[in-house]
Design an enzyme around this catalytic site. Sequence first.
Site: not given
Lengths: 822, 334
Positions: B171, B234, B270
Amino acid sequence: MAQLKTSVRRAFEEVSYSPAPESAGLADQWLDGHGREFGHFMGGDWRAGDGPLVETRCPADGTLLARFRNGAASDVDAAVEAASGALPGWRAAGSSARARHLYRLARQIQKRSRHFAVLEALDNGKPIRESRDIDVPLAARHFYHHAGWAQLLDAEFRGYEGVGVAGQIIPWNFPLLMLAWKVAPALAAGCTVVLKPAEYTPLTALLFAELAAETGLPPGVFNVVTGDGAAGAALVRHPGVHKIAFTGSTEVGRDIRAATAGTGKKVSLELGGKSPFVVFENADLDAAAEGVVDSVWFNQGEVCCAGTRLLVQESVEEDFLARLADRMETIRVGHPLDKSTDMGAIVDGAQVERIESFLEAGRKDGAVIRQPSSPVPERGFYVPPTLCMGAPSSSPLVTEEVFGPVVASLTFRTPAEAVQLANDTRYGLAASVWTEDVNLALDMAPAIKAGTVWINCTNVFDAASGFGGYRESGFGREGGREGMWEYLAPVARGDAGAPGDAHSMRDAPDDADAPGGVGASERSGKAGDGRAGGASAGKREQIDRTRKLYVGGKQARPDGGYSLVMLDREGEAYAEVPRGNRKDVRNAVEAAGRARARWAAASGHDRAQILYFLAENLAARADEFAGRLTRATGDAPEAAAAETEAAVQALFTFAAWADKYDGRVHSTPFRNVTLAMNEPVGAVGIRCGDRAPLAGAVAPLAAALSQGNVAVAVVSARFPVPALDFVQVLETSDVPPGVVNVVSGIHDEVFPTLAAHDDVDQLWDLVGDDLSGEAERLSAGNLKRVWVARTGLDWLALSGRDCEFLLRQATRVKNIWVPYGA
Amino acid sequence: MLTTSSMPTAGAATVRDASEDRNPGVPLDLDWVRRVRVNRSAAEFRAHTLARRRSVKAEWQAGWLLRAVTLTDLTTLAGDDTPGRVRRLCGKARRAVRADVLNALGVPPEAVCAAAACVHPAMTPTARDALEGSPVRVAAVAAGFPSGLSPFGTRVEEVREVVAAGAQEVDIVIARDAVLLGDWERLWREVAAFREACGAAHLKAILATGELGTLAKVAQAALVAMMAGADFVKTSTGKEAVNATLPVGLVMARTVREYFRATGHRVGLKAAGGLRTSRDALAWMVLVKEELGDAWLVPELFRLGASTLLADVERQLEHHATGRYSAFHRHALG
């Protein structure tokens, strides 16, 4: 347990939606409590009345919900009697007491919101999600807001009072909400009400009646007569009703206009629409696609302001329609009480047939008709969301109100073409414009002829904002300050000087035989009968004066080639005036039509300059005009001078107002600015009376012009000379050609043509006689706004309130909703 | 009554490891980036009404919440994380819901575990060891988390290191300054470099949407990240003042959809930060289902990054199993 496991497992694997039925328990209980049979509600009690029992069924599955009475004319009589009886007490109760009643009603709607929501969904077929989240909360909000107006009535509407008994006829698409839109302002204004709900959907009105009685609303203040169009027609025609408010089809609206003509009833009509939904290439296209869903697939498309003409900029047509087609796939059509239903059932089988016949016609016209692949329930009246592409602009799919979940797409190339297409309709209820360019948005909003323009949003409503149409979508506003006027009339007090009051004007001879009668005779015919005696000492003009009509900035000979000889009080001929005919009126309206857009677009400052210049030039010739008044009317010179001065004053006053009659920003409860813009109505046909032949023509013209209207004035029948001579002042004061047009002649011969003309946007009949009633009847053709000043304004001494009244006549409110957010 | 179209079934066990269907990225298309238009009010309105348009109750709610568990990136990203703390989190990720609750609901325990455990870079080896042999994937934040303002070389190196240490998913945070300055070329270059550094590991690009100022920037940043080859976009690090909001999610979902339409590549979404209740989870799932479709409601394409969400979901699941309302202490701490 095993079933639990199976369902959980399935939901885990599929992540699908389950049936999520809202319980009909409360509604059923209430219906059963009434034995599923209802009378009318009047005078605080149920009454069976004289009509037969008819049924209302749930359109989703055909279940019989209840039986109710198809009201007869005698039932309407009884209800109006109850309302009339309650009127004095309701008026006397005072604004604060009325405010508390309205507040209680708002509270009670909230407390029974689920009950109302379920009943509405069952009766109408709309999804519970919408009745729960939209209809009922907005209805409650309407009563809250108008509890406020009730409280503020004396302060904010000084000199006005409730018009009397209001007859209100509401449609089946938003039964409770339309009730609220009508009943709340009426009660706030101090009116009592007879409400006729639609025959498909009477139930929430009956529940509301019961609730109103329980909350202690005095008997007779609110009455319900159920039934079909015949009951509505009886209500419209009832002499005891002072105000008719109607929401429904343009066809019925026209009948109501004609039926109330000449009765003096106040009328507001909220009618059909074929509203444009305009998508520019620089819009948030996903948001706009969602907007289409909220616009035409809200309430199954049974929405008068649905954006059913989808105008997409050609550069993004393919992209946008692809997004829309995808979006359609996830619309869930299903039982109204299922909480995951997006579109419920169409109100009745007859409506389904109507919708399908439109689609069939569209197919014949070559339209490609697209519906999602997802199924609709087999039982009940359902039509899936429908997108029609490629229908020609002349197809009924594009021109007529379908009142179903059907949208027709067209393309445009430029903003100008978008405006042209948007306005290419007889209707003018609403519009929705999608662009991220603020310049473009704010350019479009005033250009589109519609009572409501939504920028980057659609179908948003609030009690603080007026809603209503342009053109054949009707007139009058519901909601906000502008909506309150629909239920108010000037207090009939001798000292008030209220608009429409009787005044001690010049003792004019009986107007009954005025049009074309007293005071005028044909050039070739017998001289006037000289009935009107007087002491005028004038003589025939020494040099032959040729007065003409004034059309498109030019003096024009009357088409018929006839003149009328004007006689003074002694029967002596003193002037000749042109005898206009229908072709002269036609030409005048055409000239006005050509001037309309430019004059409307002129700044208030520029319009003021011209009005001031008119005043200056009239003042310079004041003595001459006073003399002419005296010669024509036999008035004393002082009176004539006073009238001339009043005309000058009126020009000054409305010059002053030209750049001051501001709109408002309404306080609606979400992040946006709701601009209530005062827009000119357009082309005004003015019929001037005999009482103040100069000031009574100049003052209304000044009012009309100050707000950007163009005008065709039919001057006083009896004393036309002063107003005709005013043409010379118009000619020398930079008034653009066509902005003012002047026609003289016999009113019976010219005014009906003006009243019936489809390109006239409004009539001001300042006489108030039988011909005025005829004009109201004729106005039904294009549903132009009509103001008949039945008892006249005091043109010699316009009060501030009179001027405000005139300014309201000269404008209509457009509400522009502009949500914002970075 | 309508039934929705069927979709591929997926429990955690079916998470595909392969690079099949991975978004390879596309060259930076600045015209496309500049065409982006987002209307905030309309997005907020849609986000607000979406959850009210769909009702997920009773057994269906239980099924949805079980699915939510399998979409969860169980996360600890605190300054005081220790190996012990990370091991506890990973244990919870492996056995996310009490077996008796799962039994009562008729779902095999092996079908329900978190999608991943998400940790700081230094905790990657600990997480890798703790998750050994389980379907739960090892995810590490990297690239100068949370600000993204370390030197570029350092950030790329950090990505390489966590991948070498066993991260299957990385991430990364994007450089917000590139977005705020409209320097799309730099953003594209950096994300593409991270993607290259990831190798077989999947790249999630954290947009830190709370710091981008406008929804249009959110959409543009998401678009550029996808063009540069992100496997997921995300919302947040969890450290910004404003984290995963539904309007932001809506805009990102629509951008993902648009990218798929134009390129044929499916990119994941996400939501992270601020998700605490079952209701939040359901609202996001409805959003994804409605805007992206059922195909996206799988761990390969949709994640809920959260630390406390699972505890609330467990309570609700026990309620569905027993009919009684549950308490936090009845479920193992994550």
